[in-house]
Design an enzyme around this catalytic site. Structure first.
Site, PDB file in Angstrom:
ATOM      1  N   LYS A  22      -5.463   3.960 -40.700  1.00  0.00           N
ATOM      2  CA  LYS A  22      -5.662   2.647 -41.339  1.00  0.00           C
ATOM      3  C   LYS A  22      -4.944   1.521 -40.598  1.00  0.00           C
ATOM      4  O   LYS A  22      -5.495   0.443 -40.444  1.00  0.00           O
ATOM      5  CB  LYS A  22      -5.273   2.684 -42.820  1.00  0.00           C
ATOM      6  CG  LYS A  22      -3.830   2.987 -43.110  1.00  0.00           C
ATOM      7  CD  LYS A  22      -3.589   3.219 -44.582  1.00  0.00           C
ATOM      8  CE  LYS A  22      -2.151   3.549 -44.865  1.00  0.00           C
ATOM      9  NZ  LYS A  22      -1.702   4.816 -44.259  1.00  0.00           N
ATOM     10  N   HIS A  57       4.218   1.857 -33.689  1.00  0.00           N
ATOM     11  CA  HIS A  57       3.461   0.691 -34.156  1.00  0.00           C
ATOM     12  C   HIS A  57       3.712  -0.510 -33.250  1.00  0.00           C
ATOM     13  O   HIS A  57       2.773  -1.218 -32.887  1.00  0.00           O
ATOM     14  CB  HIS A  57       3.838   0.346 -35.601  1.00  0.00           C
ATOM     15  CG  HIS A  57       3.146   1.185 -36.619  1.00  0.00           C
ATOM     16  ND1 HIS A  57       2.234   0.671 -37.494  1.00  0.00           N
ATOM     17  CD2 HIS A  57       3.228   2.511 -36.900  1.00  0.00           C
ATOM     18  CE1 HIS A  57       1.779   1.632 -38.270  1.00  0.00           C
ATOM     19  NE2 HIS A  57       2.378   2.757 -37.936  1.00  0.00           N
ATOM     20  N   ALA A  59       4.594  -0.547 -30.081  1.00  0.00           N
ATOM     21  CA  ALA A  59       4.007  -0.326 -28.756  1.00  0.00           C
ATOM     22  C   ALA A  59       2.501  -0.579 -28.755  1.00  0.00           C
ATOM     23  O   ALA A  59       1.942  -0.980 -27.729  1.00  0.00           O
ATOM     24  CB  ALA A  59       4.308   1.101 -28.285  1.00  0.00           C
ATOM     25  N   ARG A  61       0.862  -2.838 -30.611  1.00  0.00           N
ATOM     26  CA  ARG A  61       0.506  -4.244 -30.849  1.00  0.00           C
ATOM     27  C   ARG A  61       0.539  -5.070 -29.577  1.00  0.00           C
ATOM     28  O   ARG A  61       1.413  -4.885 -28.736  1.00  0.00           O
ATOM     29  CB  ARG A  61       1.476  -4.863 -31.856  1.00  0.00           C
ATOM     30  CG  ARG A  61       1.344  -4.330 -33.249  1.00  0.00           C
ATOM     31  CD  ARG A  61       2.071  -5.191 -34.249  1.00  0.00           C
ATOM     32  NE  ARG A  61       3.475  -5.376 -33.999  1.00  0.00           N
ATOM     33  CZ  ARG A  61       4.444  -4.626 -34.518  1.00  0.00           C
ATOM     34  NH1 ARG A  61       4.154  -3.626 -35.307  1.00  0.00           N
ATOM     35  NH2 ARG A  61       5.695  -4.897 -34.258  1.00  0.00           N
TER      36      ARG A  61
END
Length: 187
Positions: A22, A57, A59, A61
């Site tokens: 998700k 998370h 890394a 973006r």
């Protein structure tokens, strides 16, 4: 539901189980929605495993995305949101678990605390969805499993279920992500 003047271009809720994909899907939606993007992070480092999860998370973006860390309070991100046309909150379930973990055991299931969390979620949605921005809110779905074995676990499921229903009612679009596959269930 009628859209208010100055309301979000779109409120998108992305729900699913833990490790369902998700967050990755929500990040793709945010990238497609435009730039700049503000990433509202609710996770906090409690142990080495959580530290590694947060690092994964980060890394993933894009480096040009803004970051607002809530430190347990959604309103902490509000001042930064004014400058961004796209806001990605990841995630409501982590925010609620962080808040509930700080409550002394004697106060578990306290209705005033439950109501305060609902009010905070509603106020954040109101503020985030004003100003014509696209808002993407990630959350975990707790309604697919059995009833938790602990009082804290049952309280978490009840509060998160109520917050998820609030967000989904207000959303223009809702996706459920299962095994990395997003299914549009609203909008």
């Amino acid at each position: 539901m009628e859209r208010k003047e100055g309301a979000a271009l779109s409120l998108i809720v992305v729900t699913g189980g833990v490790r369902s994909g998700k967050s990755r899907f929500a990040e793709e939606l945010a990238a497609q929605a435009g730039s700049p993007v503000l990433y509202v992070a609710t996770g906090q480092v409690w142990d080495e495993e959580m530290k590694q999860r947060i690092e994964r998370h980060r890394a993933r973006r894009p480096r040009d995305w803004g970051l607002a860390e809530t430190n347990g309070t959604l309103s902490a991100a509000l001042p930064q949101m004014e400058r961004y046309p796209v806001v990605l909150l990841d995630c409501l379930s982590t925010w609620i678990s962080t808040r509930l973990m700080s409550v002394p055991e004697a106060s578990w299931r306290d209705e005033a605390i439950s109501r305060a969390l609902m009010d905070e979620a509603e106020q954040w949605l109101d503020a985030a969805c004003s100003g014509g921005r696209t808002v993407i809110a990630v959350t975990s779905e707790v309604g697919l499993g059995g009833v938790a074995m602990t009082k804290l676990g049952r309280w978490f499921a009840d509060v998160l279920g109520d917050v998820n229903q609030l967000a989904a009612r207000r959303a223009d679009t809702v996706y459920a992500v299962l095994a990395g596959i997003p299914w549009r269930i609203k909008g």
